[in-house]
Structure formats: structure tokens, C-alpha cells
Design a protein around this motif. Sequence first.
Motif, PDB file in Angstrom:
ATOM      1  N   SER A 224      41.682  93.218   8.470  1.00  0.00           N
ATOM      2  CA  SER A 224      40.357  92.620   9.022  1.00  0.00           C
ATOM      3  C   SER A 224      39.547  93.703   9.790  1.00  0.00           C
ATOM      4  CB  SER A 224      40.853  91.363  10.008  1.00  0.00           C
ATOM      5  OG  SER A 224      41.510  90.546   9.249  1.00  0.00           O
ATOM      6  N   LYS A 225      38.324  93.264  10.013  1.00  0.00           N
ATOM      7  CA  LYS A 225      37.592  94.407  11.134  1.00  0.00           C
ATOM      8  C   LYS A 225      37.903  94.063  12.641  1.00  0.00           C
ATOM      9  CE  LYS A 225      33.619  92.022   9.757  1.00  0.00           C
ATOM     10  NZ  LYS A 225      32.217  91.590   9.733  1.00  0.00           N
ATOM     11  N   THR A 226      37.433  95.161  13.204  1.00  0.00           N
ATOM     12  CA  THR A 226      37.985  94.976  14.618  1.00  0.00           C
ATOM     13  C   THR A 226      37.395  93.747  15.259  1.00  0.00           C
ATOM     14  OG1 THR A 226      37.654  97.305  15.013  1.00  0.00           O
ATOM     15  CG2 THR A 226      37.151  96.084  16.850  1.00  0.00           C
ATOM     16  N   ALA A 227      37.708  92.856  16.286  1.00  0.00           N
ATOM     17  CA  ALA A 227      37.348  91.715  16.365  1.00  0.00           C
ATOM     18  C   ALA A 227      37.459  92.054  18.311  1.00  0.00           C
ATOM     19  CB  ALA A 227      38.374  90.695  16.247  1.00  0.00           C
ATOM     20  N   VAL A 228      36.461  91.278  18.888  1.00  0.00           N
ATOM     21  CA  VAL A 228      36.407  91.216  20.613  1.00  0.00           C
ATOM     22  C   VAL A 228      36.133  89.922  20.752  1.00  0.00           C
ATOM     23  CG1 VAL A 228      35.580  93.668  20.419  1.00  0.00           C
ATOM     24  CG2 VAL A 228      33.985  91.652  20.566  1.00  0.00           C
ATOM     25  N   ALA A 229      36.825  89.512  22.035  1.00  0.00           N
ATOM     26  CA  ALA A 229      36.514  88.176  22.443  1.00  0.00           C
ATOM     27  C   ALA A 229      36.813  88.293  23.868  1.00  0.00           C
ATOM     28  CB  ALA A 229      37.742  87.313  21.891  1.00  0.00           C
ATOM     29  N   LEU A 230      35.633  87.956  24.542  1.00  0.00           N
ATOM     30  CA  LEU A 230      35.617  87.716  25.939  1.00  0.00           C
ATOM     31  C   LEU A 230      36.523  86.313  26.436  1.00  0.00           C
ATOM     32  CD1 LEU A 230      31.824  87.927  26.799  1.00  0.00           C
ATOM     33  CD2 LEU A 230      33.406  89.482  26.870  1.00  0.00           C
ATOM     34  N   LEU A 231      37.280  86.487  27.254  1.00  0.00           N
ATOM     35  CA  LEU A 231      38.249  85.577  27.636  1.00  0.00           C
ATOM     36  C   LEU A 231      37.684  84.403  28.379  1.00  0.00           C
ATOM     37  CD1 LEU A 231      41.434  87.435  28.867  1.00  0.00           C
ATOM     38  CD2 LEU A 231      40.933  86.527  26.644  1.00  0.00           C
ATOM     39  N   PRO A 232      37.962  83.155  27.944  1.00  0.00           N
ATOM     40  CA  PRO A 232      37.143  82.033  28.467  1.00  0.00           C
ATOM     41  C   PRO A 232      38.029  81.691  29.551  1.00  0.00           C
ATOM     42  CG  PRO A 232      38.555  81.290  26.384  1.00  0.00           C
ATOM     43  CD  PRO A 232      38.474  82.794  26.660  1.00  0.00           C
ATOM     44  N   ASN A 233      38.262  82.156  30.794  1.00  0.00           N
ATOM     45  CA  ASN A 233      39.257  82.103  31.879  1.00  0.00           C
ATOM     46  C   ASN A 233      38.709  80.928  32.880  1.00  0.00           C
ATOM     47  OD1 ASN A 233      37.396  83.702  32.847  1.00  0.00           O
ATOM     48  ND2 ASN A 233      39.310  85.689  32.740  1.00  0.00           N
ATOM     49  N   LEU A 234      39.314  80.703  33.612  1.00  0.00           N
ATOM     50  CA  LEU A 234      38.921  79.591  34.531  1.00  0.00           C
ATOM     51  C   LEU A 234      37.787  80.205  35.585  1.00  0.00           C
ATOM     52  CD1 LEU A 234      39.362  76.897  35.974  1.00  0.00           C
ATOM     53  CD2 LEU A 234      40.994  78.044  37.644  1.00  0.00           C
ATOM     54  N   GLU A 235      37.979  81.596  35.817  1.00  0.00           N
ATOM     55  CA  GLU A 235      36.696  82.372  36.745  1.00  0.00           C
ATOM     56  C   GLU A 235      35.443  82.157  36.370  1.00  0.00           C
ATOM     57  OE1 GLU A 235      39.691  83.473  35.801  1.00  0.00           O
ATOM     58  OE2 GLU A 235      41.020  83.864  37.600  1.00  0.00           O
ATOM     59  N   THR A 236      35.415  82.374  34.742  1.00  0.00           N
ATOM     60  CA  THR A 236      34.158  82.475  34.231  1.00  0.00           C
ATOM     61  C   THR A 236      33.555  80.968  34.176  1.00  0.00           C
ATOM     62  OG1 THR A 236      34.819  84.359  32.683  1.00  0.00           O
ATOM     63  CG2 THR A 236      32.963  82.801  31.954  1.00  0.00           C
ATOM     64  N   ILE A 237      34.417  79.953  33.825  1.00  0.00           N
ATOM     65  CA  ILE A 237      33.930  78.694  33.941  1.00  0.00           C
ATOM     66  C   ILE A 237      33.672  78.253  35.320  1.00  0.00           C
ATOM     67  CG2 ILE A 237      34.337  76.085  33.182  1.00  0.00           C
ATOM     68  CD1 ILE A 237      34.168  78.424  30.735  1.00  0.00           C
ATOM     69  N   GLN A 238      34.126  78.595  36.058  1.00  0.00           N
ATOM     70  CA  GLN A 238      34.001  78.297  37.647  1.00  0.00           C
ATOM     71  C   GLN A 238      32.641  78.845  38.025  1.00  0.00           C
ATOM     72  OE1 GLN A 238      37.583  79.211  39.677  1.00  0.00           O
ATOM     73  NE2 GLN A 238      38.080  77.281  39.742  1.00  0.00           N
ATOM     74  N   TRP A 239      32.480  79.964  37.425  1.00  0.00           N
ATOM     75  CA  TRP A 239      30.815  80.689  37.916  1.00  0.00           C
ATOM     76  C   TRP A 239      29.943  79.683  37.334  1.00  0.00           C
ATOM     77  CZ3 TRP A 239      26.745  82.375  35.131  1.00  0.00           C
ATOM     78  CH2 TRP A 239      25.919  83.109  35.649  1.00  0.00           C
ATOM     79  N   PHE A 240      29.844  79.047  36.307  1.00  0.00           N
ATOM     80  CA  PHE A 240      28.779  78.509  35.942  1.00  0.00           C
ATOM     81  C   PHE A 240      28.905  77.141  36.556  1.00  0.00           C
ATOM     82  CE2 PHE A 240      29.338  81.016  31.907  1.00  0.00           C
ATOM     83  CZ  PHE A 240      28.065  81.055  31.490  1.00  0.00           C
ATOM     84  N   HIS A 241      29.783  76.517  37.054  1.00  0.00           N
ATOM     85  CA  HIS A 241      29.991  75.224  37.614  1.00  0.00           C
ATOM     86  C   HIS A 241      29.575  75.540  39.147  1.00  0.00           C
ATOM     87  CE1 HIS A 241      32.867  73.401  34.727  1.00  0.00           C
ATOM     88  NE2 HIS A 241      31.568  73.445  34.190  1.00  0.00           N
ATOM     89  N   ALA A 242      29.665  76.703  39.797  1.00  0.00           N
ATOM     90  CA  ALA A 242      29.100  76.960  41.033  1.00  0.00           C
ATOM     91  C   ALA A 242      27.498  76.926  40.912  1.00  0.00           C
ATOM     92  CB  ALA A 242      29.661  78.144  41.401  1.00  0.00           C
ATOM     93  N   ARG A 243      27.162  77.494  39.881  1.00  0.00           N
ATOM     94  CA  ARG A 243      25.940  77.705  39.732  1.00  0.00           C
ATOM     95  C   ARG A 243      24.989  76.247  39.403  1.00  0.00           C
ATOM     96  NH1 ARG A 243      21.601  78.968  35.552  1.00  0.00           N
ATOM     97  NH2 ARG A 243      20.485  80.916  36.048  1.00  0.00           N
ATOM     98  N   GLU A 244      25.653  75.583  38.780  1.00  0.00           N
ATOM     99  CA  GLU A 244      25.066  74.210  38.599  1.00  0.00           C
ATOM    100  C   GLU A 244      25.293  73.215  39.913  1.00  0.00           C
ATOM    101  OE1 GLU A 244      26.464  71.342  35.586  1.00  0.00           O
ATOM    102  OE2 GLU A 244      28.508  71.914  36.122  1.00  0.00           O
ATOM    103  N   ASP A 245      26.229  73.509  40.425  1.00  0.00           N
ATOM    104  CA  ASP A 245      26.272  72.663  41.868  1.00  0.00           C
ATOM    105  C   ASP A 245      25.336  73.089  42.730  1.00  0.00           C
ATOM    106  OD1 ASP A 245      28.796  71.564  40.843  1.00  0.00           O
ATOM    107  OD2 ASP A 245      30.023  72.539  41.884  1.00  0.00           O
ATOM    108  N   PHE A 246      24.975  74.402  43.115  1.00  0.00           N
ATOM    109  CA  PHE A 246      23.975  74.723  43.887  1.00  0.00           C
ATOM    110  C   PHE A 246      22.783  74.147  43.522  1.00  0.00           C
ATOM    111  CE2 PHE A 246      20.795  77.446  45.852  1.00  0.00           C
ATOM    112  CZ  PHE A 246      21.208  77.654  46.869  1.00  0.00           C
ATOM    113  N   VAL A 247      22.240  74.286  42.214  1.00  0.00           N
ATOM    114  CA  VAL A 247      20.874  73.693  41.758  1.00  0.00           C
ATOM    115  C   VAL A 247      20.889  72.276  41.868  1.00  0.00           C
ATOM    116  CG1 VAL A 247      18.993  73.869  40.218  1.00  0.00           C
ATOM    117  CG2 VAL A 247      20.670  75.835  40.382  1.00  0.00           C
ATOM    118  N   GLY A 248      21.918  71.631  41.626  1.00  0.00           N
ATOM    119  CA  GLY A 248      22.015  70.144  41.514  1.00  0.00           C
ATOM    120  C   GLY A 248      21.963  69.741  43.063  1.00  0.00           C
ATOM    121  N   MET A 249      22.747  70.408  44.138  1.00  0.00           N
ATOM    122  CA  MET A 249      22.241  69.860  45.643  1.00  0.00           C
ATOM    123  C   MET A 249      20.917  70.295  46.011  1.00  0.00           C
ATOM    124  SD  MET A 249      24.004  68.680  48.044  1.00  0.00           S
ATOM    125  CE  MET A 249      25.514  68.637  47.573  1.00  0.00           C
ATOM    126  N   GLU A 250      20.344  71.185  45.444  1.00  0.00           N
ATOM    127  CA  GLU A 250      19.032  71.346  45.921  1.00  0.00           C
ATOM    128  C   GLU A 250      18.004  70.649  45.362  1.00  0.00           C
ATOM    129  OE1 GLU A 250      17.523  73.941  47.832  1.00  0.00           O
ATOM    130  OE2 GLU A 250      19.445  74.435  48.707  1.00  0.00           O
TER     131      GLU A 250
END
Length: 401
Positions: A224-250
Motif C-alpha cells: 500500500s501507499k504511505t498512510a497518515v492519520a491524525l489521532l482523534p484523541n480526547l484532547e482534540t475533541i475537547q478543544w472543539f467543545h471548549a470553542r463551542e462552549d465559549f461561543v454558546g455562552m457568549e
Amino acid sequence: MAIPENLNKGDAPSLTLVHPTEAEKRIQFSLNGAEWSGALSLPAYLRREATLAQTALTRDGGITYWILVDTSLPGNPLDPKSGTRLPLASCETYRKKALVWQKGEVKEVICHGIGSVFCANHLRKRGYAQRMMMELGKALRTHQTEEGIECLFSVLFSDIGKEFYTRFGWEPFSSSHVSLPATSSHDTASLPTVRPLYAEDLEELCEIDVATTRRSLESRPKDSKTAVALLPNLETIQWFHAREDFVGMELHGKTPKIRGAMVGNEKDKRVWCYWTRMWYNQNPAEAKGNTLHILRLVIEDGSWEGPSSKSNGETTDHSHDAAIAALLAMAQREAETCKMERVEMWAPSPTAMAAVKKLDPSAKVIDRDTESIASLQWFPEHDGPVADKIDWIGNEKYGWC
């Protein structure tokens, strides 16, 4: 800050890439906030950026700020203690965990995601952004590799088409999505039972997702060809949720509670997704422009093959179609509740598209060519372009920055 009359052009040897002081960061944030604050006021935008810099993903060196400066200007040497330097262009990079598969071997590496590339209006057409990207590409090859973990690539998501960043090594990869309206007339009674996911559900699910991603790479055929994958870890998902939490509260005085949805209860046979809400409309009562993004869609048993073809040209739906349709139907309901205009899912597989068609038969895959174009720079030596030599696995919204 006053603009000196004797500014050099972008090819001047006196230009260099440095890390800004807090005062220099405030200068750039105040300038780029005028363009990127979205639904937020400028003061709220500045507070949001300060908040996001303290998440698990970004603290302790997870985010790095960069500015291009001219060391020949009076009071503008490399030493930041000499005073506030004039930022000619700026950006930030996020340290992300990633996996790379090559010739039967999986490596855990770091990858840098580039965001907020900016040059103020009054400094444009001098080549500063170009020079910054040239210097940044060189710097990221070894940035934060002191612990012995390699950095083999970096990514960015271009909002200015495919040409600009390609010139500096970030090649455009396939960038597609499908969109559903926030309201639907589809009868969901025949779909599987779906339950909401909350913040406390995510840690276990992210760990399973990361492990499944690794196993999927390890099982690739050796030719197969070389493959890359960014890890879908908790820290990454929580960053998005922190972003939406801030804007939702504002905007609405509250933070969202439902973070995704799941179908099934039997481990190894479940299907789930996480999502995030992005508000762009400055009027909290209007939905236009606001989008609920599916961050990550997970089929726990890893069976992603799409509808299979029959000899007469017809197709047979994969058994996961109904489950994914149920997830998306809940996402639509959440989108309507939270003043979203639409639900968007990146890189839809044939199976996911079959699910989308159950909710909106007219839905089509959109290939992006101007905004959020997934782009990757591969650092190891290579001959010619690499976009056709590398598989970017899981090129979904969770990788965006």
C-alpha cells in the motif's frame, strides 16, 4: 503601532521568524480578529483565544505562536526584551499526535497543524506571508522533536484556494463534504434507536477510536501507499467543545450538553459520532451561516466498505446505513435547537452517503476548491508531488485547525 517607511520586502535577508511576546500577540489578534471573530465581538474573540490556549491540547507547548519580523528596523532586533517588534505576518501551530504507516510499519509521530495565517491589510503585497510560510516549513521539520519523536508532516486548511500554499510545499488533498438542512421532513420512526453522547462518554470512546485507527493501519497490505492519520484523541475533541462552549455562552448564555450520538449498546458493534457547533451569525436569533459539524464518524467494527454492486448495476446498502442515518437525524434535531442552518460531514464514505440519501435524496458530495482545503507538507526527501502517493486516513473535521 506606527508603520516605518523603510520596510523591507519579503525577500530581505533581515526578515526572520520568531515567537512573539504577549504584547506582540495582542497586536496580531486585534488585527486578525476584525476578520475572524465571526459572531463574537473583538473583546470576546480575544478572550476566546486566551481560553483555547489553556485546553489540554494547547497548554504546555501544545500551541506555538509565530511572527515574521525585520531585524533591521530600529528597536526590532531578535531579542524581544528590546521592545515590541512589528509583526509583519503571523500564524500559530498546534502540536498533534499522528500515525504514519510505511512499508508495513506504523510509527507514532507528531504533526503540526497550522492556523490563523495572517498579514494585515496595510502590510500586504510585500511578500511577507510568502516569506513566513517558507521559513515556517523549514522550522516545523524539527520543531518540538527534542524528545526523539519524529515530525514527518504538517497540515493546514486553506481558505484561499489551492495555489498559494502549494507554492511552499503544502499540497492540496481531496477535500469534500455533504450538507443536510437542520430541519428534515423524513420519518425517522423506522431508523434504529439512537442515544445522545455527553462529555463524560467521550474519554472511553476516543480511546477505542484511537486503538481502532492504529489497528486499521497495521492491517494495511504491505504494497500500500504511505498512510497518515491524525489521532482523534480526547484532547482534540475537547478543544472543539471548549470553542463551542465559549461561543454558546457568549451568544446564548448557556453551553451545549449533547456532544454526539450513538447507535447500539453491544461493544465492538456500535456506531457513533461526535459533533461541534460553529456560530457565525452575529444575530443570536438567526440560524443563517451557522453549522453543526460532524467531527468524527466511527464504525466500531471498522467495516467501512460502501454499497456493493450487483451485476445489473443496482447496489445493496451496507447494514450500517440506517445507523448512520439515525445519528445524522439526531444531529439535525440538535442543529435546529441550537440555531444552526445545516449539518455538515467531511469526507463522506459511500456508506455514509447512502445514509445521507435516506434523509435527503437530493444530497450530493461537494468537492471544496476554495475553502477548508486539506493540505499537507511531507518532510522526508521525495521526488515530485506526494498527494497521489499518500493516503490521508480520516480526513474529517476533527483534524481542522
